[in-house]
Design a protein around this motif. Structure first.
Motif, PDB file in Angstrom:
ATOM      1  N   PHE A 196       0.865  -1.183   0.000  1.00  0.00           N
ATOM      2  CA  PHE A 196       0.000   0.000   0.000  1.00  0.00           C
ATOM      3  C   PHE A 196       0.900   1.230   0.000  1.00  0.00           C
ATOM      4  CE2 PHE A 196      -2.261   3.414   2.304  1.00  0.00           C
ATOM      5  CZ  PHE A 196      -3.382   3.539   1.491  1.00  0.00           C
ATOM      6  N   VAL A 197       0.741   2.081  -1.007  1.00  0.00           N
ATOM      7  CA  VAL A 197       1.533   3.307  -1.107  1.00  0.00           C
ATOM      8  C   VAL A 197       0.638   4.490  -0.778  1.00  0.00           C
ATOM      9  CG1 VAL A 197       2.993   4.741  -2.564  1.00  0.00           C
ATOM     10  CG2 VAL A 197       2.963   2.265  -2.900  1.00  0.00           C
ATOM     11  N   ASP A 198       0.913   5.127   0.343  1.00  0.00           N
ATOM     12  CA  ASP A 198       0.142   6.303   0.755  1.00  0.00           C
ATOM     13  C   ASP A 198       0.772   7.535   0.116  1.00  0.00           C
ATOM     14  OD1 ASP A 198      -1.411   8.202   1.940  1.00  0.00           O
ATOM     15  OD2 ASP A 198      -1.112   7.497   3.990  1.00  0.00           O
ATOM     16  N   LEU A 199       0.084   8.110  -0.858  1.00  0.00           N
ATOM     17  CA  LEU A 199       0.607   9.260  -1.590  1.00  0.00           C
ATOM     18  C   LEU A 199       0.355  10.583  -0.885  1.00  0.00           C
ATOM     19  CD1 LEU A 199      -0.582   8.223  -5.169  1.00  0.00           C
ATOM     20  CD2 LEU A 199       1.718   7.978  -4.208  1.00  0.00           C
ATOM     21  N   ARG A 200      -0.452  10.548   0.147  1.00  0.00           N
ATOM     22  CA  ARG A 200      -0.833  11.802   0.805  1.00  0.00           C
ATOM     23  C   ARG A 200       0.339  12.553   1.424  1.00  0.00           C
ATOM     24  NH1 ARG A 200      -5.679   9.204   4.159  1.00  0.00           N
ATOM     25  NH2 ARG A 200      -4.077   7.584   4.227  1.00  0.00           N
ATOM     26  N   PRO A 201       1.298  11.899   2.058  1.00  0.00           N
ATOM     27  CA  PRO A 201       2.405  12.652   2.656  1.00  0.00           C
ATOM     28  C   PRO A 201       3.187  13.510   1.664  1.00  0.00           C
ATOM     29  CG  PRO A 201       2.359  10.434   3.553  1.00  0.00           C
ATOM     30  CD  PRO A 201       1.378  10.462   2.411  1.00  0.00           C
ATOM     31  N   VAL A 202       3.230  13.102   0.392  1.00  0.00           N
ATOM     32  CA  VAL A 202       4.018  13.862  -0.576  1.00  0.00           C
ATOM     33  C   VAL A 202       3.170  14.815  -1.424  1.00  0.00           C
ATOM     34  CG1 VAL A 202       5.801  12.096  -0.717  1.00  0.00           C
ATOM     35  CG2 VAL A 202       3.880  12.017  -2.312  1.00  0.00           C
ATOM     36  N   LEU A 203       1.845  14.726  -1.296  1.00  0.00           N
ATOM     37  CA  LEU A 203       0.986  15.540  -2.159  1.00  0.00           C
ATOM     38  C   LEU A 203       0.046  16.483  -1.410  1.00  0.00           C
ATOM     39  CD1 LEU A 203      -0.107  12.865  -4.833  1.00  0.00           C
ATOM     40  CD2 LEU A 203       1.680  14.607  -5.066  1.00  0.00           C
ATOM     41  N   THR A 204      -0.154  16.263  -0.122  1.00  0.00           N
ATOM     42  CA  THR A 204      -1.149  17.056   0.607  1.00  0.00           C
ATOM     43  C   THR A 204      -0.514  18.015   1.616  1.00  0.00           C
ATOM     44  OG1 THR A 204      -1.427  15.361   2.322  1.00  0.00           O
ATOM     45  CG2 THR A 204      -2.833  15.205   0.374  1.00  0.00           C
ATOM     46  N   ASN A 205      -1.329  18.975   2.074  1.00  0.00           N
ATOM     47  CA  ASN A 205      -0.867  19.915   3.101  1.00  0.00           C
ATOM     48  C   ASN A 205      -1.223  19.388   4.484  1.00  0.00           C
ATOM     49  OD1 ASN A 205      -3.630  20.400   3.456  1.00  0.00           O
ATOM     50  ND2 ASN A 205      -3.614  22.281   2.243  1.00  0.00           N
ATOM     51  N   ASP A 206      -0.972  20.201   5.498  1.00  0.00           N
ATOM     52  CA  ASP A 206      -1.204  19.765   6.878  1.00  0.00           C
ATOM     53  C   ASP A 206      -2.676  19.491   7.167  1.00  0.00           C
ATOM     54  OD1 ASP A 206       1.494  19.992   7.376  1.00  0.00           O
ATOM     55  OD2 ASP A 206       1.352  22.011   8.212  1.00  0.00           O
ATOM     56  N   GLN A 207      -3.568  20.089   6.387  1.00  0.00           N
ATOM     57  CA  GLN A 207      -5.009  19.879   6.585  1.00  0.00           C
ATOM     58  C   GLN A 207      -5.544  18.683   5.782  1.00  0.00           C
ATOM     59  OE1 GLN A 207      -3.732  23.175   5.905  1.00  0.00           O
ATOM     60  NE2 GLN A 207      -3.591  23.243   8.152  1.00  0.00           N
ATOM     61  N   GLY A 208      -4.666  18.015   5.051  1.00  0.00           N
ATOM     62  CA  GLY A 208      -5.093  16.845   4.300  1.00  0.00           C
ATOM     63  C   GLY A 208      -5.633  17.135   2.915  1.00  0.00           C
ATOM     64  N   TYR A 209      -5.492  18.381   2.449  1.00  0.00           N
ATOM     65  CA  TYR A 209      -5.944  18.753   1.109  1.00  0.00           C
ATOM     66  C   TYR A 209      -4.772  18.674   0.127  1.00  0.00           C
ATOM     67  CZ  TYR A 209     -10.346  20.614   2.958  1.00  0.00           C
ATOM     68  OH  TYR A 209     -11.575  20.745   3.556  1.00  0.00           O
ATOM     69  N   LEU A 210      -5.072  18.409  -1.129  1.00  0.00           N
ATOM     70  CA  LEU A 210      -4.056  18.452  -2.167  1.00  0.00           C
ATOM     71  C   LEU A 210      -3.442  19.848  -2.204  1.00  0.00           C
ATOM     72  CD1 LEU A 210      -2.632  17.197  -4.654  1.00  0.00           C
ATOM     73  CD2 LEU A 210      -4.611  17.916  -6.017  1.00  0.00           C
ATOM     74  N   GLN A 211      -2.117  19.912  -2.251  1.00  0.00           N
ATOM     75  CA  GLN A 211      -1.437  21.208  -2.248  1.00  0.00           C
ATOM     76  C   GLN A 211      -1.785  21.997  -3.509  1.00  0.00           C
ATOM     77  OE1 GLN A 211       2.795  21.080  -1.413  1.00  0.00           O
ATOM     78  NE2 GLN A 211       2.561  19.213  -0.198  1.00  0.00           N
ATOM     79  N   ASN A 212      -2.107  23.275  -3.333  1.00  0.00           N
ATOM     80  CA  ASN A 212      -2.515  24.113  -4.459  1.00  0.00           C
ATOM     81  C   ASN A 212      -1.443  24.198  -5.538  1.00  0.00           C
ATOM     82  OD1 ASN A 212      -5.154  24.908  -3.697  1.00  0.00           O
ATOM     83  ND2 ASN A 212      -4.323  26.377  -2.233  1.00  0.00           N
TER      84      ASN A 212
END
Length: 246
Positions: A196-212
């Protein structure tokens, strides 16, 4: 005035009860006032997606190398990248279709089973969520996909579904569903002993949203996002020489 105070009192009591029983206030409101919180029911059909009809036809027309190292199975997020370059592997086959859903993925497994790739990188579910498909149904579809591939001796790398950015419409609801789906996908991977590859740590901000800065429309990635994504996948990629089969 009395009516407003009564409504305020009811809302406060519901919030307090939710906190007392460890429930989310919105969930409890839906239980108490179901008519006020009726959720839209999906009417989307993958067969009505022109991209599905066109690309799936092409996939069955192309001549692919036998037993490629990997197939990228997904929607537009997968489709828009040249994974052969990103992963430095000319044998990778991109089976991403813009707008496709997990039900659409299921109907395309026949070609993957025929190709017999070493592994499949699976990522999807965001279009299901956008069209109000219940997370339970999405999980069921993903489970069928994973178990079918594994039964045919094809390794599966399950990737987390990427949340949307704050500027995306309906971002709060969508990301709430994405969070629930990702919990299920992680449990699925653990249950079948798949990566399972969790992509969120490298793509999201501290609030869990995709970085703008990694998206142009709140949903799809720009180049920098794909570089981060592919870097996260490289440790899981199987590199086997298939030059003789080209």
């Amino acid at each position: 005035m009395k009516k407003a105070l009564l409504i305020l009192s009811v809302v406060i009591n519901i919030v307090l009860l939710a906190l007392l029983f460890g429930r989310k206030p919105l969930d409890l409101i839906e239980d108490v006032f179901p008519a006020m919180s009726s959720k839209p029911v999906t009417t989307f059909q993958y067969t009505k997606n022109s991209n599905y009809v066109r690309l799936n036809s092409l996939f069955h027309t192309y001549q692919y190398p036998k037993s490629p190292n990997a197939v990228m199975l997904g929607d537009s997020m997968t489709h828009f990248a040249d994974w052969r370059i990103l992963m430095n592997d000319a044998s990778i086959v991109n089976f991403g279709i813009p707008g496709d859903t997990t039900e659409g993925f299921l109907t395309r497994l026949d070609l993957i089973l025929e190709l017999k790739p070493k592994q499949v990188f699976l990522m999807g579910g965001i279009n299901d969520i956008r069209h109000f498909t219940p997370v339970s149904k999405i999980t069921e579809n993903m489970t069928t996909i994973v178990t079918t591939l594994r039964k045919n001796n094809i390794d599966v790398v399950i990737q987390s579904t990427v949340p949307v950015a704050p500027k995306y419409s309906d971002s709060v609801r969508v990301n709430r569903e994405v969070e629930a789906l990702n919990r299920n996908l992680k449990q699925l991977a653990e249950s079948v002993d798949a990566d399972f590859v969790d992509l969120r740590p490298v793509l999201t901000n501290d609030q869990g949203y995709l970085q703008n800065r990694l998206t142009y429309d709140g949903l799809h990635l720009v180049g920098g996002g794909y570089l981060r994504w592919s870097d996260a996948l490289k440790p899981y990629a199987k590199k086997i020489d298939v030059t003789a089969n080209k």
